[in-house]
Design an enzyme around this catalytic site. Structure first.
Site, PDB file in Angstrom:
ATOM      1  N   HIS A  25      74.461 -37.290  50.034  1.00 42.32           N
ATOM      2  CA  HIS A  25      73.888 -36.381  49.018  1.00 42.32           C
ATOM      3  C   HIS A  25      72.654 -35.641  49.550  1.00 42.32           C
ATOM      4  CE1 HIS A  25      73.670 -35.742  44.375  1.00 42.32           C
ATOM      5  NE2 HIS A  25      73.236 -34.668  45.029  1.00 42.32           N
ATOM      6  N   ARG A  69      79.210 -32.641  42.354  1.00 45.67           N
ATOM      7  CA  ARG A  69      78.984 -33.978  41.818  1.00 45.67           C
ATOM      8  C   ARG A  69      80.242 -34.804  42.034  1.00 45.67           C
ATOM      9  NH1 ARG A  69      74.337 -33.271  41.991  1.00 45.67           N
ATOM     10  NH2 ARG A  69      72.770 -33.467  40.335  1.00 45.67           N
ATOM     11  N   GLU A  73      78.105 -43.110  43.521  1.00 46.85           N
ATOM     12  CA  GLU A  73      77.052 -43.191  44.542  1.00 46.85           C
ATOM     13  C   GLU A  73      75.860 -44.009  44.041  1.00 46.85           C
ATOM     14  OE1 GLU A  73      76.650 -38.790  44.863  1.00 46.85           O
ATOM     15  OE2 GLU A  73      74.510 -39.147  44.580  1.00 46.85           O
TER      16      GLU A  73
HETATM   17  C1  GLV Z   1      70.993 -32.165  43.459  1.00 44.84           C
HETATM   18  O1  GLV Z   1      72.083 -32.654  43.547  1.00 44.84           O
HETATM   19  C2  GLV Z   1      70.513 -31.510  42.283  1.00 44.84           C
HETATM   20  O2  GLV Z   1      71.158 -31.587  41.234  1.00 44.84           O
HETATM   21  O3  GLV Z   1      69.449 -30.885  42.351  1.00 44.84           O
END
Ligand code: GLV
Length: 325
Positions: free
Chosen positions: A291, A244, A273
């Site tokens: 991502h 993250r 983001e």
């Molecule tokens: C993706 O980043 C998730 O948390 O599944």
């Protein structure tokens, strides 16, 4: 609850998952895939029995308070990370929350290796050069990167994804893997994944040629990698983040890269983001990816099925398989 509970789905999902949702339930899909606003999220919690949300829905305390009295009794998150959900506020409103662990582990670990390799071998720089017509041909000194095989990989956070990365790095690339985690893994997990624990984050940062982050985003891990930690890293080291964005102090990362305190970074997630720090965009030695850690058809369908399994358990009054609140 009647036989056809109302489900509001906040983003487009893979076709097979949407099909199952609309054939089995009174499901309202988000056909134009526009991100819900805070008032729209509150309204969804007020109007539906179940809300199927994603990480792009900031489910803050204000959103939950704005929903009261909420009809929703289940918030089924499509995704494993849940730092976008105020779990305490959900609990106060009596809303159970679930996530989708396990099913995206392998693809996220593959993606992490891809990012690590791309940064080590300067893949983005090479592709930009080629697409912009600047490539003049092979030469012995062109875009030299750094070897991955046999190097030291430091893993921060050693849950499912950290362990899956360790296995790939140790068995596939002969890397020496060190990890730092709040909870040390069992000797059996360490043997199976080829990893050894180190006593502190500082030690890991000092010894690693590559550092990859796999801890959840919590108040404790916010800016876990800041200026002081980046200073501990070796000048030739590369940082990879597929966890993250706010685990890394992005401004400190930019300054450290500019000062040459580390060699490169590969980022799949960002502090704000989808906004990207403008200086990151300007740095050639950063691989930037939007991502995509779990972005395979297989993972995304499995994530949908896992959310559906939680919904089914909830509707039949069984124990929720992936309850987080
Ligand atoms: C993706 O980043 C998730 O948390 O599944």
């Amino acid at each position: 609850m009647d036989s056809s509970p109302r489900i509001i789905v906040t983003r487009r999902l893979p076709e097979a998952v949407e099909h199952e949702l609309v054939t089995r339930f009174d499901a309202r899909l988000n056909l134009d895939d526009r991100q819900f606003t805070a008032p729209e999220l509150s309204a969804a919690l007020r109007e539906a029995d179940i809300v199927l949300c994603t990480l792009t829905d900031p489910l803050s305390r204000a959103v939950f308070l704005g929903a009261a009295p909420a009809l929703a009794r289940l918030l089924a998150n499509f995704g494993v990370g849940f730092n976008h959900i105020d779990l305490a506020a959900a609990r106060e409103l009596g809303i159970a929350v679930t996530n989708t662990p396990g099913v995206l582990t392998e693809d996220t670990a593959d993606h992490t290796m891809l990012m690590l390799l791309a940064a080590a071998r300067r893949m983005s720089e090479g592709e930009r050069e080629l697409r912009e017509g600047r490539w003049t041909g092979w030469r012995p000194t062109h875009l030299l990167g750094t070897r991955v095989t046999g190097k030291v990989l430091g893993i921060v956070g050693f849950g499912r994804i950290g362990q899956a990365v360790s296995l790939r790095a140790s068995a596939g690339f002969g890397m020496k893997v060190l990890y730092h985690s709040r909870r040390p893994a069992t000797a059996d997990v360490e043997r199976r994944t080829g990893a050894a624990a180190v006593g502190s984050l500082d030690e890991l940062l000092e010894r690693a040629d590559f550092v990859t982050l796999h801890c959840p985003a919590t108040p404790d891990t916010r800016h876990l990698i800041g200026e002081a930690q980046l200073r501990r890293m070796q000048r030739h080291a590369i940082l990879v983040n597929t966890a993250r964005g706010d685990v890394v102090d992005e401004q400190a990362l930019v300054s450290s890269l500019r000062a040459g305190l580390l060699a490169a970074a590969a980022l799949d997630v960002f502090e704000h983001e989808p906004a990207i720090h403008p200086e990151l965009l300007a740095l050639p030695n950063v691989v930037l990816v939007p991502h995509l850690g779990s972005a395979t058809v297989e993972s995304r369908v499995a994530m949908g099925r896992r959310a559906l399994a939680n919904i089914d358990a909830f509707l039949s009054g069984s124990t929720l398989p992936d309850r987080i609140a």
